[in-house]
Every structure is written in C-alpha cells, then in structure tokens.
Design an enzyme around this catalytic site. Structure first.
Site, PDB file in Angstrom:
ATOM      1  CE  LYS A 282     -84.955 153.079  76.762  1.00  0.00           C
ATOM      2  NZ  LYS A 282     -85.183 151.673  77.197  1.00  0.00           N
TER       3      LYS A 282
ATOM      4  CB  SER B 220     -85.723 152.093  80.881  1.00  0.00           C
ATOM      5  OG  SER B 220     -85.397 151.270  79.765  1.00  0.00           O
TER       6      SER B 220
ATOM      7  CB  SER C  63     -87.166 148.548  79.413  1.00  0.00           C
ATOM      8  OG  SER C  63     -86.555 148.513  80.677  1.00  0.00           O
TER       9      SER C  63
END
Length: 460
Positions: free
Chosen positions: A79, A154, A178
């Site tokens: 990420k 996210s 997330s």
C-alpha cells in the site's frame, strides 16, 4: 501462463522449485498483466519494475542454490502508505514536492529478507482515511468483479491487485476495517493481526493507537505465510512485542467453539445474511459447536473508533491541514477538521469506553475460540453513490462499511475476512472471524479450514 497469476503462494513456490517457471518469468508475467489491465482497475499508483526484476534475478540464483524461503521469488505489492527506498510515498495525496523514501519500512525490509519481489505501490483512499478508495487525486479503485463498484478501502488497491491476479499478496493497513473491508468486497482474504504483532515503523500513521499492518492474499493460508514473514518486534515501534516462532497456521482447537453473532446489523442485506447463515452451517459441519452470542459492543466500538480516529488523525496531519488544506480532498478534509474540533473530554471518554470494550470482548472470548459475523452488512456499492442513504433516512454505505469491523480495532484483536459466497448479482460477501489476542494462528487456521470446506462444497 496467465493461470500462474491465480495460484496460491504455496503453488507458486512449488512451480518455482520444480523450475516450471523462473522468478523472472513470474515477475514479468505480473508486470505485463499490470500494464495490460490496471488502466481499468487503478490498483497501482506506481510500478517498480526495475527493482522487481532485480529481486527476481536474485531469487532465481537463491532457488538454484537450494534456498527454500516461503516467499522467495513471490511477486507482492505494498500500500502506498508504506515506505520503500527510493520511491515516493504519496499516502494517496498529491505527490508534488514529496521526496523519495530514504529507507524501507520495517515490513518492507522483512518482505525483502523473506525473498519477496516487490512489484509496486497500490492505490488507497486519501491518507487512508476512508472505506471506499474513491480518491480525488488518483481516481477510484475499481472492483475487479464489477468495475462500476468500489473496491473498498482504504486498502482498495491492495485487494483489487490480489483479486485481479496482479499480485499474489499485498500489504495493507487497517484502522477501522481497511484491510478486511476491501478483502470482503473484492472476494479475497485479508487479515488484521493482533495490535503489536507487526511493526509500523516507516508506515505513515493515520491513528497511532488504531493502526494495524497486515496481509491481503488469495487465501487465509497465503495470509499466514506472509504474516509469518512480517511479524515480530521492532525497536522503533513501542507497540510491538517480541513474538517469535510464529507458525504459518495453527491447529484447530478441539473442540472448536464458534460464537455466532446473531442480528449483527439492522441494515444487513438479505443475500449477505443468507451467505452468513450458510457459512455458520458449514462451520458446524466442520465439527464446530455454535454458540449464539450477543455483541452489543459493535455500536460502541464504531462510535469509539470514530472519535479516536478523528482526533489522532487530526493530530498526525495538523501541519498538512494548516498549510495545504486545498490539496486535501473534501471528504477527508472535513473529517480532519471535525477531529480538530472535538474536545479533549470526548477523546478521554472514548478511551474509557475502549477499555471497557476490551474487558467485555475478552471476557466473551473466554467462552468461545472465535467469533463469526459478516465483514460488511452490504456488498460493494456503486462508485459515486457512497454518500447516498441505502434507504431514505437511513445510513449511507460509508457509514455501514465500518460498522462490523471497527470494534476489533478498538480492542486490538486479530480478525480476518474470507470469502463466503456471492449475492444474486455475483458480488462477493465476506465472513469475518475474530480471535483472542495473540492467537492469530488459530484465527487463520479456522479461516483456512472454512475455505477448504467451502471449496469442497463448490466442487460437489
């Protein structure tokens, strides 16, 4: 060779050891797939092809020398909240004026030590502060199952990359759901480890006391392999503890007691409820004793995390909000400003509630080995429609997506989402399993046994 992209990590390692494919060939296969398919999905912010190929060449040499590390030669992604040497970490915000990271985050260092091949950085909700990955600067991440729908957030790019066969595994972060939310919406596995099991040094924080770093992968067993590589104490992260000898998968408790959370949400979509009921039946068929439990703490957990998250995020991004407010998207800017306006008493009250929640959920887990509940009460909503109420006067999807996950950030317990079927439109549904503190291997073992049983049922 495209089928190679959808193997498990164990299958890919076996293929590498048999010399059916080289690490360089496997890496090029993934890089070519990203080039061909990611314009549609938007899973990657940046691809690090040269770094990946160099790592793959080193992996081939190590494999030839008899090296058997479980992640050796395996293409993975991280990420874009996580530092990688020489690469800008955008955190989903504008990249202008940012310098490349000087060092690897601890989790990246451990991935490299395990022999993994780093393909690039994945797209996320801006500053990791949202559950949709509808990013105003980089565009929305599109769900690989249905491109008109969100991938969740996210860690949306991480989940989309795994689901689309662009990466065997990805590292995400989870402060209110997330990792688990995008895993559920995209139909992959995503594990939020026990708080303190994986170091966060080199990961841009959102909320210090809620942030977890963990893996997304095709299966729970793959998550376990990645977790074993990245777990452990790190002196720059005071929350980590010296856990050693973490087994990729634990043994199933005998007898296995599963606490089934009844009526987890008044907004549970009918198909989600049906898939959850079928999942609990399958757990029973595996030999588990099902115990009905009430989890009234879900609402308090959501409220508690909403306050702690806003206040801590506002503190993390104080300077950004003061000097560059126009460079922050509207939804994230509004949440950060709300955090600045919350009084200290609200934050302290939330921390007191949190201590109570920890005691109560820990006590509940003395009666059962794991809790089972849906990961999200709804399937992936349409892009651009996530602020609209699901019914007139009801909550919107953004509020609902975190309603069944936040409690376990407040309590710091290990939790995984694994696929448990699809709704009538073919959209994935996730089963969430939650365990006792530090018993990640048990949670992963139950999840892996469930996945195997679900696969056998699908074949039958």
């Amino acid at each position: 060779m495209s089928d190679l992209r959808f193997m498990t990590i164990a299958e890919a390692r076996a293929a590498l050891e048999r010399r059916d494919v080289s690490a360089v060939e496997l890496t090029r296969l993934h890089l070519d797939a990203i080039a061909a398919e990611d314009a549609r999905l938007n899973a990657f912010v940046r691809v690090t092809a040269e770094d990946a190929l160099a790592s793959a060449r080193a992996a081939d040499r190590a494999i030839a020398a008899g090296d058997r590390r479980p992640l050796l030669g395996i293409p993975v992604s991280v990420k874009d909240l996580i530092d990688q040497t020489g690469v800008v970490t955008t955190a989903g915000a504008p990249a202008e004026g940012l310098s490349p990271a000087r060092d690897d985050a601890e989790v990246v260092r451990r991935l490299r030590a395990a022999g993994a091949v780093l393909l690039g950085k994945t797209t996320l909700h801006e500053l990791a502060f949202g559950a949709t990955s509808e990013n105003p600067h980089y565009g929305p991440v599109r769900n690989p199952v249905d491109g008109s729908r969100i991938a969740g957030g996210s860690s949306g790019g991480a989940a989309a990359a795994v689901a689309a066969g662009l990466s065997y595994a990805s590292i995400g972060t989870d402060s209110g759901g997330s990792i688990r939310i995008p895993a559920a919406l995209c139909g992959v596995a995503g594990h939020k480890p026990t708080f303190g099991l994986v170091a966060r040094h080199g990961v841009l924080p959102l909320a210090w006391s809620l942030d977890h770093v963990g893996p997304l992968a095709r299966t729970a067993a793959d998550c376990a392999v990645v977790l074993a590589a990245i777990a452990g104490a790190e002196p720059n992260d005071h929350a980590t503890l010296p856990i050693t000898g973490l087994a990729p998968l634990g043994d199933l408790p005998a007898p296995l007691r599963v606490g089934v959370v009844r009526d987890p949400s008044p907004w549970l979509e009918p198909d989600v409820g049906r898939r959850f009921a079928e999942a609990t039946t399958l757990l029973r068929d595996l030999g588990a004793t099902l115990v009905d439990v009430e989890l009234d703490q879900l609402g308090d957990g959501l409220a508690c995390v909403a306050i702690v998250l806003r206040v801590e995020a506002a503190a993390v991004h104080r300077e950004r909000l003061a000097t560059q407010p126009g460079r922050i998207g509207g939804d994230v800017r509004a949440r950060l400003r709300a955090g600045q306006l919350l009084p200290a008493t609200a934050y302290l009250d939330a921390l007191r509630v949190r201590r109570r929640l920890v005691r109560e959920v820990d006590a509940l887990l003395e009666r059962v080995d794991v809790l089972a509940l849906p990961t999200t009460p709804i399937v992936a909503p349409l892009i651009g429609r996530t602020f609209e109420p699901v019914v007139p006067g009801g909550p919107n999807p953004r509020a609902l997506l975190t309603s069944l996950t936040s409690l376990f950030n407040a309590t710091g317990l290990p939790a995984i989402s694994v696929p448990c079927g699809v709704d009538g439109a073919g959209l994935p549904v996730g089963l969430q399993l939650v365990g006792r503190r530090w018993e990640d291997s048990v949670v992963l073992a139950v999840a892996a046994a469930f996945e195997a049983a679900l696969g056998r049922r699908a074949v039958d």
